[in-house]
Each structure stands twice: as structure tokens, then as C-alpha cells.
Design a protein around this motif. Structure first.
Motif, PDB file in Angstrom:
ATOM      1  N   VAL A 182       0.723  -1.250  -3.092  1.00  0.00           N
ATOM      2  CA  VAL A 182       1.897  -1.836  -2.445  1.00  0.00           C
ATOM      3  C   VAL A 182       1.417  -2.911  -1.480  1.00  0.00           C
ATOM      4  N   LEU A 183       1.899  -4.133  -1.667  1.00  0.00           N
ATOM      5  CA  LEU A 183       1.578  -5.264  -0.785  1.00  0.00           C
ATOM      6  C   LEU A 183       0.068  -5.450  -0.630  1.00  0.00           C
ATOM      7  N   GLY A 184      -0.640  -5.222  -1.712  1.00  0.00           N
ATOM      8  CA  GLY A 184      -2.085  -5.404  -1.687  1.00  0.00           C
ATOM      9  C   GLY A 184      -2.873  -4.238  -1.139  1.00  0.00           C
ATOM     10  N   LEU A 185      -2.199  -3.178  -0.693  1.00  0.00           N
ATOM     11  CA  LEU A 185      -2.874  -1.997  -0.161  1.00  0.00           C
ATOM     12  C   LEU A 185      -3.031  -0.947  -1.246  1.00  0.00           C
ATOM     13  N   THR A 186      -4.195  -0.345  -1.315  1.00  0.00           N
ATOM     14  CA  THR A 186      -4.458   0.716  -2.281  1.00  0.00           C
ATOM     15  C   THR A 186      -5.291   1.796  -1.606  1.00  0.00           C
ATOM     16  N   GLY A 187      -5.311   2.968  -2.209  1.00  0.00           N
ATOM     17  CA  GLY A 187      -6.166   4.042  -1.745  1.00  0.00           C
ATOM     18  C   GLY A 187      -5.823   4.526  -0.344  1.00  0.00           C
ATOM     19  N   ASP A 188      -6.861   4.795   0.451  1.00  0.00           N
ATOM     20  CA  ASP A 188      -6.664   5.337   1.796  1.00  0.00           C
ATOM     21  C   ASP A 188      -5.898   4.394   2.723  1.00  0.00           C
ATOM     22  N   PRO A 189      -6.158   3.066   2.730  1.00  0.00           N
ATOM     23  CA  PRO A 189      -5.346   2.199   3.591  1.00  0.00           C
ATOM     24  C   PRO A 189      -3.855   2.309   3.309  1.00  0.00           C
ATOM     25  N   LEU A 190      -3.481   2.450   2.033  1.00  0.00           N
ATOM     26  CA  LEU A 190      -2.068   2.599   1.695  1.00  0.00           C
ATOM     27  C   LEU A 190      -1.524   3.923   2.220  1.00  0.00           C
ATOM     28  N   ARG A 191      -2.292   5.002   2.045  1.00  0.00           N
ATOM     29  CA  ARG A 191      -1.847   6.306   2.533  1.00  0.00           C
ATOM     30  C   ARG A 191      -1.713   6.300   4.051  1.00  0.00           C
ATOM     31  N   VAL A 192      -2.682   5.719   4.747  1.00  0.00           N
ATOM     32  CA  VAL A 192      -2.618   5.676   6.209  1.00  0.00           C
ATOM     33  C   VAL A 192      -1.407   4.865   6.669  1.00  0.00           C
ATOM     34  N   ALA A 193      -1.194   3.703   6.059  1.00  0.00           N
ATOM     35  CA  ALA A 193      -0.053   2.872   6.439  1.00  0.00           C
ATOM     36  C   ALA A 193       1.267   3.585   6.170  1.00  0.00           C
ATOM     37  N   LEU A 194       1.333   4.306   5.051  1.00  0.00           N
ATOM     38  CA  LEU A 194       2.561   5.012   4.705  1.00  0.00           C
ATOM     39  C   LEU A 194       2.833   6.154   5.680  1.00  0.00           C
ATOM     40  N   ILE A 195       1.796   6.916   6.025  1.00  0.00           N
ATOM     41  CA  ILE A 195       1.987   8.025   6.958  1.00  0.00           C
ATOM     42  C   ILE A 195       2.357   7.508   8.344  1.00  0.00           C
ATOM     43  N   VAL A 196       1.711   6.413   8.776  1.00  0.00           N
ATOM     44  CA  VAL A 196       2.045   5.811  10.069  1.00  0.00           C
ATOM     45  C   VAL A 196       3.504   5.379  10.080  1.00  0.00           C
TER      46      VAL A 196
END
Length: 330
Positions: A182-196
Motif C-alpha cells: 500500500v502506497l509503496g509500503l510492504t512488510g513490517d513498515p506497512l504493518r507498523v504504519a497500519l497499527i499506528v
């Protein structure tokens, strides 16, 4: 009748300089200096604050600390695991000089290294989510409290709607529905951004209500009326007169909100919707430990103590900060 005494000019009253000569001058203290003096007297709060600072330092320099100790979070040590029972060889979960807190069952990963790296995930998510909640809650709370009327009614009903969301169920559904990129984010950065986003965006009504109540009280004070009478515009009153007087409750609530977000992130990781393995997370370690507690109970203790100590330290520091900034709240 006696004649009046002759008094020389200047001798009837001592000069101000002569009176104050040798007297120690008393310097005024700001409200922040007074609050710091109160906080220093609270040894429990100071201990909590020191632990929080040390935890932040450990989380930032986790790779360097692990390198100095000679441990890694994701390397397997299956030679230290019993092949038949899949449990660590030795007493107390395989504790040794090379692995101070032992190793995990099955794969033999070092527990201390995973605790240090897990602190980075927990603090990062908790702090970022708290910042998001504080920004949204403060802006909407100040606007609702200052303008009142239909604006206050609209924002208050919006708070009620957000507070009615089943946050855990919503997080489970949203994380499962989000694609891998999503929006260039994958893996852990995507999960962290989503949880935040989930924690921060749906937690702002709590601080929003507090700031709204404080703003309702402050807008009737004399200094706000004086600013209005001098022709000050609304942006000036909001940012110059109201916000500086709201810093204390904002700091206190943010300090108390961080441990709540640490627990929420650990809960999501425990349920399997946090960061993905092999990235270390305290909640994920507890989830794995719950399956092995009968044969390897030591594996459950380090991540449990890490969560407990972190939440306790933040709460002790937050309580002390609240008492220091507002002694009437005791």
C-alpha cells in the motif's frame, strides 16, 4: 515641656540600600521550575522516568548492544535444543553466559536479543500512535471547547461514534483485508504504519474530551477576555492564550497513554495481527510461550516482565508528572 530633639537629615529612616545590604535576594521561579522541584521529590516517579529513559536508549541502540554481547535475534541454535523434546538443553530455559536469558524452544533463538529488538517495535508503535492521538485530539478538543455551539455538538457526537468502535475487532478485520503493498509500503513498515493508524486514529476521543473540558474552563478566564477586548483574533487566542495553558494536561495524558498503547500493540501481536515473524515482538513471544509454558515456563517470563516493567514505569512517571504539574489532583 521639653524641646524637640534635633534630627539630622537622612538619619530618621534607613536608606533602602542599607536595609537590603547583605540580605540574599530571592529569585522568582517559573511554574515549570516549581513543577520540576515537586517532581524531584517524588522518588518513585523519578525511578520510573529513569527506567523509561534507559529503555528508550536500549531500544535505539539494540543492534549495537547485541553486537557487543555477541547475540543475534534471528539466528537459530538448534544444537542447543533437545531434538526429542524441542526444548532448550540445560536448566532454566538454556540460560548460559552466551545466552543470559536463555533460548527459544524449537529454533533456539536468543531471548535477550529478541527482547531488545522487541522494545524497538513496542516503543515505536506506542509513541507514534500516541503522537497521532494527541495531535487529532488536541486540535478537535480545542476547536470544540472554544467555538461551542453546533461545532461542539458535531465534534462531541463524532467522539461518541469513535468511542463506540470495537477497536480490537476492527483491527483484526482491517489488518486481514489490507493487501501486501500500500502506497509503496510492504512488510513490517506497512504493518507498523497500519497499527499506528488504527491505534492513534481511533484513540483520539479520550484526550479530545479532556482537552475540550479544559478549553471550556479556560475560555472564560480573564486573560482570554482581555485578549478579546484588545482585538485579538481567534487564531491568536487559540495558539497564544489557550494552547500554552494546555501543555501540562497534554504531557500528562500522553505519558499515561503510551503504556496503554504498548499493551494494545502487544495484544495485537499476541493475536497474530502485529508485525510478522521473524521480526521480534513482545506480544508474539508471549503467544509462542503460551504453547510451551508447561515444558518451558522460563520462556514466558522475560517478555512478560518486559511488558510489565515498561507499563509500570510509564504509569509511575505519568502519575508523578500529574502530581507535579497539578498538586490539587492528589
Amino acid at each position: 515641656m521639653s524641646a524637640p530633639l534635633e534630627v539630622e537629615p537622612g538619619s530618621a529612616a534607613a536608606q533602602p540600600e542599607a536595609v537590603l545590604d547583605g540580605v540574599q535576594k530571592i529569585e522568582g521561579r517559573s511554574l515549570w521550575q516549581i513543577s520540576w522541584m515537586r517532581l524531584k521529590r517524588d522518588k518513585i516517579a523519578i525511578a520510573g522516568g529513569v527506567f523509561v529513559i534507559l529503555l528508550i536508549i536500549v531500544a535505539i541502540f539494540a543492534p549495537l548492544i547485541c553486537k557487543l554481547i555477541g547475540i543475534t535475534p534471528n539466528d537459530f541454535h538448534q544444537d542447543l535444543v533437545d531434538p526429542s523434546l524441542q526444548t532448550p538443553i540445560g536448566r532454566l530455559g538454556g540460560i548460559s553466559w552466551d545466552h543470559p536469558l536463555g533460548i527459544e524452544p524449537v529454533n533456539g533463538r536468543d531471548i535477550l536479543a529478541r527482547i531488545l529488538y522487541g522494545a524497538r517495535i513496542s516503543l515505536l508503535i506506542a509513541v507514534l500512535a500516541t503522537m497521532l492521538s494527541v495531535v487529532i485530539g488536541v486540535v478537535l478538543g480545542v476547536v470544540a471547547g472554544y467555538f461551542g455551539g453546533w461545532v461542539d455538538t458535531l465534534i462531541s457526537r463524532l467522539m461518541d461514534i469513535f468511542l463506540a468502535f470495537p477497536l480490537v475487532l476492527f483491527a483484526l478485520a482491517l489488518v486481514g483485508a489490507i493487501p501486501d503493498s500500500v502506497l509503496g509500503l510492504t512488510g513490517d513498515p506497512l504493518r507498523v504504519a497500519l497499527i499506528v493508524f488504527i491505534i492513534g486514529f481511533f484513540s483520539w476521543p479520550y484526550i479530545g474530551r479532556i482537552i475540550r473540558g479544559q478549553t471550556l474552563s479556560l475560555r472564560e478566564r480573564e486573560f482570554v477576555d482581555a485578549a478579546r477586548s484588545l482585538g485579538a483574533r481567534r487564531p491568536y487566542i487559540l495558539f497564544t492564550e489557550l494552547l500554552p495553558n494546555l501543555i501540562a494536561p497534554i504531557l500528562v495524558y500522553a505519558t499515561l497513554l503510551i503504556p496503554t498503547n504498548v499493551l494494545f500493540e502487544a495484544g495485537l501481536s499476541y493475536l497474530g495481527v502485529g508485525v510478522r515473524p521473524p521480526t521480534a515482538s513482545w506480544g508474539d513471544m508471549l503467544s509462542i510461550a503460551s504453547k510451551w509454558y508447561q515444558v518451558d515456563p522460563m520462556y514466558m517470563i522475560p517478555p512478560g516482565l518486559a511488558i510489565f516493567a515498561t507499563v509500570l514505569a510509564f504509569n509511575l512517571f505519568g502519575d508523578g508528572l500529574r502530581d507535579a504539574l497539578d498538586p490539587r489532583s492528589r
